[in-house]
Design an enzyme around this catalytic site. Structure first.
Site, short mmCIF file in Angstrom:
data_model
loop_
_atom_site.label_atom_id
_atom_site.label_comp_id
_atom_site.label_asym_id
_atom_site.label_seq_id
_atom_site.Cartn_x
_atom_site.Cartn_y
_atom_site.Cartn_z
N GLY A 216 0.81 -1.21 0.00
CA GLY A 216 0.00 0.00 0.00
C GLY A 216 0.85 1.26 0.00
N ILE A 220 4.58 3.30 6.69
CA ILE A 220 4.94 1.92 7.00
C ILE A 220 5.32 1.18 5.73
CG2 ILE A 220 3.99 -0.30 7.75
CD1 ILE A 220 2.48 1.21 9.92
N GLU A 239 -1.72 -2.87 -6.96
CA GLU A 239 -2.52 -1.82 -7.58
C GLU A 239 -1.77 -0.51 -7.67
OE1 GLU A 239 -6.04 -1.12 -5.32
OE2 GLU A 239 -4.97 -0.90 -3.43
N GLY A 337 -8.22 -1.52 -2.21
CA GLY A 337 -7.79 -2.85 -2.60
C GLY A 337 -7.36 -3.73 -1.46
#
Length: 623
Positions: A216, A220, A239, A337
């Site tokens: 993502g 982090i 994605e 996602g």
């Protein structure tokens, strides 16, 4: 920019917005870094002609000025993913709506007329010699929106990169053109703090060489990418592409060589980052930009073996339920996602769905590992989907764990100041027995990640502390012993290792006593191979040592390896002596201690050998 460059053109003729839209229409706007801001500014400049137009959007980088209160009679935003404070505030005030949806499912909302689109306002590159425009940095749900919309209105931007995959639209599919040059919005890599760095380090340990990753956006995830820099042959099916992904591709860490789906190609649907990233994806044949229904399809994700999905969350409860789009009743972001990739990774051979988050929020005053979901919050990912939860205090392995075991695993990675409170709360609702106590479970002397990967006879194992969630593993370990092993270890042949007894043995105050184990770890499977302990004696300067090894591992050096670590830790903690009691016929264990420098001393018990090691006498140390 001249006046002619800012005209809406249809069939070579200038038109007005009233010729393309009407009040009450539902329109879609481009996503992420591909929002057609110049086109939207022109629309809002002429919005006096329209009322109650619904704008469908997801995360839109930029000013999102159309959501301002002064446009509330003209436009109302329906966001499928809440991005940015302006949209978040509008949703909270009721001036905008939030519709939760999986990214993989959004295209069907358009194609099945659940959210029928009257127009799609998108941004594209100039047409090539064949008449094709590229959707550039955002194919995702833009691709499906332009197929479903009754009209496609495109801002043609010379600054838009040309990307490959399924990223093209022919000029004949566009109803109106708006020529306007626009810099793409940039987001630089965030500064990392110590907590974020530690989480990134832990997550990187779950990624094997040759794995395919999805990751993502945020601090982090950026930290994870930095700690993957020494990995080999990673693949990408994600994605999103960021600058951190780009750096791993440039260095050869991500080369897609071992992917089992789209081998040799990075698969994505959009990118967000700096100009360097936008230049990197421009005309890059090694990156394929595909629609969300393709990239985010759990079935397609699962076609990548060893697929690792890495996403963050707002909170995780002690059963493993994950909240990612809301803080209580406050709607904060969206599902995106997150669930698509968690599900896909869980279906992948050797796959690992990972949730990574700091253990606390609000400057350490609130635990993000919670006994129950905050009132009003929504569960995005079910307790059955997540395999690992990672905080700065370690990795909680949840797959195949009971509710009780999950609770103990998650309490172990919660912030220490909240652990006792979490244990007390979980006892009210889940079956965590009264005899389960809470101690310090960290052994900092094992290094920053809290365990060591070791090689014995060419096989890889983890050397780590025993912890409360090892209760069942220790029972299995006990029942693997022969009567002879039990006699040698316990001076008797116990016939039962009760749950209460096993719980006592794994609930160790590691800051005082020490209980280490060697574990064969493969994904979520863990099997104890050897256990070594020392118990601090009353003088607090000496300790008593004991070992037991699985039958199949006898003679391979596991006890020796454990003893080396225990000696080192005892020295670092300022202990002066180690001692052991071994049955006289246990020649193999006597040899282990004597090779480590232990000296036999007179024993008061017949048939028992007493051994002692002076930790300050390094001359007798065989290390």
């Amino acid at each position: 920019m001249s006046g002619t460059e800012r005209q809406l053109i249809v069939n070579g003729q200038q038109v007005q917005w009233e010729n393309l839209l009407k009040s009450g229409d539902r329109i879609f706007i481009g996503t992420h870094a591909a929002v057609p801001h110049a086109l939207l500014h022109d629309l809002t400049d002429h919005c006096q002609h329209f009322h109650d137009i619904e704008i469908i959007q997801i995360y839109a980088l930029g000013d999102n000025h159309w959501v301002n209160p002064e446009y509330s009679q003209n436009f109302k935003v329906n966001s499928l993913f809440i991005g940015g404070e302006k949209v978040r505030k509008a949703v909270a005030e009721g001036r905008a709506d939030y519709t939760p949806a999986f990214m993989s499912d959004i295209p069907s909302l358009f194609s099945e007329d659940i959210l029928p689109l009257d127009a799609a306002l998108i941004m594209v590159s100039p047409a090539d010699q064949y008449g094709y425009h590229s959707l550039g940095v955002s194919v995702d749900i833009v691709s499906s929106a332009l197929r479903s919309a009754k009209k496609v209105i495109a801002q043609v931007n010379p600054k838009m990169p040309v990307t490959f995959g399924q990223a093209f639209i022919h000029k004949g599919q566009i109803d109106a053109f708006f020529e306007a040059e626009q810099e793409l919005p940039e987001i630089s890599a965030p500064e990392l703090d110590a907590v974020t760095e530690r989480i990134g380090q832990y997550v990187s340990l779950l990624v094997e060489d040759g794995a395919t990753i999805q990751i993502g956006f945020g601090k982090i995830c950026d930290a994870v990418l930095r700690y993957l820099s020494n990995h080999k042959d990673l693949g990408l099916h994600s994605e999103l592409i960021t600058d951190g992904i780009m750096e791993l591709m440039l260095s050869g860490v991500i080369n897609n060589r071992k992917k089992t789906y789209h081998q040799h190609k990075a698969v994505t649907s959009f990118c967000i980052g700096t100009k360097k990233l936008y230049d990197f994806v421009n005309n890059n044949p090694h990156i394929g930009f595909y629609p969300s229904e393709y990239v985010n399809s759990p079935a397609n994700i699962a076609r990548n073996e060893k697929m690792v999905s890495i996403n963050s969350a707002i909170e995780v409860d002690l059963t493993g339920q994950v909240v990612s789009d809301s803080i209580g009743h406050h709607l904060y972001s969206g599902i995106g996602g997150h669930v698509d990739f968690t599900r896909g990774a869980s279906m992948s051979p050797g796959g690992k769905p990972v949730i990574a988050l700091p253990s606390t929020a609000k400057d350490g005053t609130v635990s993000r590992i919670v006994p129950f979901i905050t009132e009003g919050a929504g569960v995005a990912t079910s307790r059955a989907h997540v395999y690992y939860v990672v905080t700065e205090f370690g990795v909680a392995s949840l797959r195949g764990k009971s509710i009780r075991e999950r609770a103990l695993e998650l309490i172990r990675v919660a912030h220490p100041k909240f652990r006792q409170q979490l244990l007390e709360e979980v006892r009210k609702h889940y079956y965590v027995p009264h005899y389960q106590v809470l101690h310090s479970v960290e052994v900092p002397e094992l290094g920053p990640v809290g365990f060591k990967e070791i090689v014995i006879n060419g096989e890889f194992f983890d050397l780590r502390p025993l912890n409360p969630s090892d209760e069942r593993r220790l029972q299995e370990f006990f029942y693997s012993h022969t009567k002879e092993t039990l006699q040698m270890r316990y001076n008797t042949v116990p016939t039962q290792m009760s749950r209460e007894k096993s719980c006592t043995l794994v609930s160790v105050d590691q800051s005082r006593d020490l209980a280490l184990c060697i574990v064969r770890q493969k994904g979520s499977m863990a099997q104890i191979q050897a256990v070594g302990r020392y118990y601090l004696l009353h003088d607090e300067k000496s300790c008593e040592v004991a070992f037991v090894t699985r039958e199949t591992q006898h003679g391979k050096g596991m006890a020796t390896r454990l003893l080396e670590e225990m000696k080192r830790i005892a020295r670092e903690r300022g202990l002066e002596r180690m001692m052991a009691y071994v049955r006289s016929e246990n020649g193999k264990m006597l040899a282990v201690f004597e090779r480590a420098g232990f000296v036999r001393k007179p024993s008061e018990e017949p048939g028992e050998v007493y051994l002692q090691l002076n930790l300050n006498d390094v001359s007798k140390d065989s290390e």
